[in-house]
Every structure is written in C-alpha cells, then in structure tokens.
Design an enzyme around this catalytic site. Structure first.
Site, PDB file in Angstrom:
ATOM      1  N   ASP A  36       0.821  -1.213   0.000  1.00 29.39           N
ATOM      2  CA  ASP A  36       0.000   0.000   0.000  1.00 29.39           C
ATOM      3  C   ASP A  36       0.858   1.267   0.000  1.00 29.39           C
ATOM      4  OD1 ASP A  36      -2.580   1.146  -0.049  1.00 29.39           O
ATOM      5  OD2 ASP A  36      -2.544   1.506   2.109  1.00 29.39           O
ATOM      6  N   GLN A  47      -5.026  -1.291  -7.387  1.00 31.83           N
ATOM      7  CA  GLN A  47      -5.762  -0.478  -6.422  1.00 31.83           C
ATOM      8  C   GLN A  47      -6.426   0.695  -7.125  1.00 31.83           C
ATOM      9  OE1 GLN A  47      -4.107   2.504  -3.324  1.00 31.83           O
ATOM     10  NE2 GLN A  47      -4.228   0.575  -2.187  1.00 31.83           N
ATOM     11  N   SER A  79      -7.333   5.419  -0.316  1.00 29.34           N
ATOM     12  CA  SER A  79      -7.559   4.155  -1.027  1.00 29.34           C
ATOM     13  C   SER A  79      -9.021   3.731  -0.915  1.00 29.34           C
ATOM     14  CB  SER A  79      -6.672   3.054  -0.437  1.00 29.34           C
ATOM     15  OG  SER A  79      -5.312   3.414  -0.500  1.00 29.34           O
TER      16      SER A  79
END
Length: 287
Positions: A201, A275, A225
């Site tokens: 991430d 993502q 996110s």
C-alpha cells in the site's frame, strides 16, 4: 517501529474466527490501509492449514480506521476444498465495519512457469537514502508527514526517480522504488506475507498524481484508497530489497487506478497489486 510492525501483525485470538488487532499511530488521522490489509490477512491465515499459502486477496476500505481504537476481525470460513481454501474477513470498530476482504489459499503444486521481465534500473545502493529524501521534502511536507519520515519506520523506500516520487516532474504515469523490511524476517510465512501486503500500500496510489506533477502531501488534495487487490506468485523474503514498479493506466471521475509489480533482486516477479483510490481536488473535497 520495526519491531512494532511485527507486533501489530501478531493478533490476539479472542475465540474461534475472531481476532483483535491494535494500531500504531505514525501521525495520521486514520489507520494506514496496509496495516488493515496485513492484519486481516493474518486473521484469515490463522484459520487455514499451514500447507495452504495465500495466493490472492481482494479488499475494500469502507470507513476510515481510528488509530486510537483496536480493530475486531471476524473470519468467515467460506470453503475448504481439495487444494483451495476461501475466507472472508470483516474488520470492525465501534460496531461499524471499516474493512472487508476475501482471500484465497492454495496448496503449492507444479505447473506452467513464465513471467514478465523486471525493468533495468539502478540498484538500491546507487540511490539516495531516506536522509536525502527527508532533506528534499522538509520545506514542502506538512508537520504530520515530517514526523512520519523522521521516525524509525519498518519499511525503507528508495525511489529510482526521486524527482518523480516528489511530484516534481510530469508526463510520467509510472514510478519504481526499491523497498525492504529493515530487520530480519521471522520464519513464519504468514507474517512474511502480511508484511509484504502491508508494504504493497506504499507509493501505489501516489502514482496517480505523478502525471499531474502533484505530490500526495500537496494542499488541496484529498487522497485515500478505495480498494486493494493482491496476487502472491512466488515466496520471498522481504528483508532484502524488492523493486516495486507502479503505473497508473487511468484517472478520471475523482478516481485513480494503479497497478504494481514486485520483483526480487534476481528478477523474479513475486507479487502483483491493483488499487483504485479517491483523488479529489480542492473544490470537490469541500463538498
């Protein structure tokens, strides 16, 4: 924080299929998404036989997590087949769901082998270290970001192109960074996978901003996110450098889509990531 990352991934088992995780507070207003992914993966993995390793996960961030509160993880055992196991995990705070994830586990078996090649980039030893990066951001970063960069952190990051990383160049929709866990990894493969998921991430959503010559800490941006998917191709140890290559194929409608590929020093593709994130400009953020 290096020891603490392993500590927060070692969840407290409350009862069958229920676990509790604590948070660290690196100065942000919400829990870091990678932490929740890693903890949820540990929770799911602890309900699966050891011979089955995670090969994919798909997650949604539902609400911002409060770093002052613990997170309750509830695991649903969807299926245990002949070679695959499927789990669903819900993370809650104050009774409200903040995170949802599905993960699949597979007993390793032989099969066809191929992969994309690793890009030819400078090795991490030839790149500026984090002290040089800190000097470059001190005049631009908000106080919370500076506290984060100045504190001991579990994951070291060395961008291949520091100018792009800092949002100083446009016309690029990709970036690459060498990343590594600062300490020797424990022998537990569950924790090793969770640390890699935590690190996945980092830098990923930032890639959306590069083409616009923006930086994640610029004023007038709201960046967070929305979801996260990861595929684990080959086992690896994260206490040596991995090359994280990220690109952003599309941005629009206040959302940015990003992909990532993780390679070890030998050029093996060990994991892939995707993502989508919310990227709002100032006027939109006020609504």
């Amino acid at each position: 924080m290096t020891d603490d990352l392993i500590g927060i991934l070692e969840l407290e088992a409350l009862e069958i299929n229920r676990f509790r995780g604590r948070s660290t507070d690196p100065g942000w207003q919400r829990v870091f998404g990678g932490q929740v992914i890693g903890q949820a993966l540990v929770a799911a993995s602890r309900t699966v036989e050891a011979a089955r390793r995670v090969h994919s996960l798909h997650a949604y961030f539902l609400r911002p997590g409060d770093p002052e509160q613990s997170i309750l993880y509830e695991v649903e055992r969807i299926r245990d087949g002949g070679s695959f196991s499927t789990r669903r995990v819900l993370g809650r705070q104050s009774g409200e769901p903040i995170f949802a994830m599905s993960a699949s586990f597979h007993a390793e078996e032989p099969g066809i082998e191929h992969q994309m090649p690793m890009p030819d980039v400078a090795p991490p030893e030839a790149l500026p270290d984090e002290a040089a990066l800190l000097a470059a951001i001190e005049e631009r970063a908000p106080a919370a970001a500076l506290r984060f960069w100045r504190s001991p952190r579990a994951i070291e990051v060395r961008p291949v192109d520091p100018e792009a990383f800092l949002g100083r160049t446009g016309a690029h929709r990709s970036q690459a960074s060498w990343i590594r866990f600062r300490m020797p990894m424990p022998d537990d493969p569950v924790i090793a996978s969770a640390v890699l998921a935590y690190a996945s991430d980092l830098t990923l959503l930032d890639t959306t901003l590069i083409a616009a010559a923006r930086w994640v800490f610029d004023k007038g941006l709201m960046v967070t996110s929305l979801d996260h998917a990861m595929w684990f191709h080959r086992p690896t140890r994260f206490d040596d450098w991995l090359l994280y290559v990220c690109d952003s194929p599309s941005a629009g409608g206040a959302r940015g889509f990003n992909r990532g590929s993780l390679f070890d020093r030998e050029g093996r593709l060990v994991a892939s990531v995707a993502q989508e994130g919310l990227v709002r400009l100032a006027r939109q953020a006020e609504k």
